[in-house]
Design an enzyme around this catalytic site. Structure first.
Site, PDB file in Angstrom:
ATOM      1  N   SER A 151       1.000  -0.998   0.303  1.00  0.00           N
ATOM      2  CA  SER A 151      -0.106  -0.025   0.421  1.00  0.00           C
ATOM      3  C   SER A 151       1.066   0.968  -0.302  1.00  0.00           C
ATOM      4  CB  SER A 151      -1.014   0.107   1.586  1.00  0.00           C
ATOM      5  OG  SER A 151      -1.657   1.181   1.755  1.00  0.00           O
ATOM      6  N   TYR A 164      -2.540  -0.545   9.962  1.00  0.00           N
ATOM      7  CA  TYR A 164      -2.032  -1.351   8.602  1.00  0.00           C
ATOM      8  C   TYR A 164      -0.874  -1.239   8.014  1.00  0.00           C
ATOM      9  CZ  TYR A 164      -4.419  -1.740   4.370  1.00  0.00           C
ATOM     10  OH  TYR A 164      -4.693  -2.052   2.368  1.00  0.00           O
TER      11      TYR A 164
END
Length: 259
Positions: A151, A164
């Site tokens: 990400s 995350y």
């Protein structure tokens, strides 16, 4: 399947986790258009998985859906057995490409993140990637390729991503170690790191919230939020022979977000 579609098949087979929706779904279809058959996983929505199978067939290659929760490593031995059976039905005993795409969102901060959420994110994003890849190593062909999905949040810190983002950063480091250790088998391992993509991920916040979508567009050099169509072709490309000498690299697919 028509004779024309059979002729299109490359003989290559990919395994994609989380292939029933979003980026994973787009990857299955991009590979199908290249003649690559897929075994993809879904967590709960079999109806969506069935749609992907039909779309893959229309695109030119077969696909098989298997149910899997990548956060439950105890299920991996049974999953490997299911993969063996799926490969047999395809007339094969090994596969060529692995895309570790399945993931879950977290909006935890350092202040409110819980041990339970930390463990859940670890189980899916790091432990799951590590152990599932390990379990599938006997079935992947030498000279194969692996793409792990990270990400943009591994590079850029944003509020509400304190669990995350670091988990995805761990996947990027793991990928380099995978590339090193699998080098003797000529298996290349790379990372694709999407930016903010308009899907149902994280409750569809980028896709469905106009304010968030505009914020992403305003911070992206190319002036809009990404879509699965921006990412799937990159993953499929990295799996192809044309990118055979690309190894242990991180490619951010974000349109120049927060550069």
């Amino acid at each position: 399947m028509t004779a024309e579609r059979q002729d299109k098949s490359t003989g290559k087979i990919a395994i994609i986790t989380g292939g029933s929706r979003g980026i994973g779904r787009n990857t299955v279809l991009c590979l199908a258009r290249r003649g690559v058959r897929s075994i993809f996983t879904y967590n709960s929505n079999q109806a969506e998985a069935d749609k992907v199978i039909a779309l893959a067939a229309e695109a030119g290659a077969g696909a098989i859906a298997l149910k899997l929760d990548t956060g439950k490593s105890a299920s991996f031995p049974a999953f490997v057995d299911a993969v063996r059976s799926a490969l047999e039905s395809m007339g094969a005993d090994h596969f060529d490409y692995l895309v570790n795409n399945a993931g879950t969102s977290s909006t935890a901060t350092l202040a409110n993140g819980t041990e339970e959420e930390l463990d859940a994110q670890f189980s899916v994003h790091f432990k799951g990637v590590f152990l599932l890849t390990q379990a599938l190593l006997p079935l992947i062909n030498d000279g194969g390729r692996i793409v792990n999905i990270s990400s943009g949040l591994a590079r850029v810190a944003m509020n509400g991503r304190a669990i995350y983002g670091p988990m995805k950063a761990a996947v990027e480091t793991l990928s380099r170690y995978m590339a090193l250790e699998l080098g003797p088998r000529r298996i290349a391992v790379n990372v694709v790191a999407p930016g903010a993509i308009a899907t149902d991920f994280s409750g569809g916040v980028v896709r469905d919230n106009p304010a968030v979508n505009k914020m992403v567009a305003d911070h992206t050099a190319l002036g809009r939020a990404g879509t699965p169509d921006d990412v799937g072709p990159v993953i499929a490309g990295l799996l192809s022979d044309e990118f055979g000498w690309v190894n242990a690299q991180r490619i951010e697919v974000a349109g120049g977000m927060q550069i």
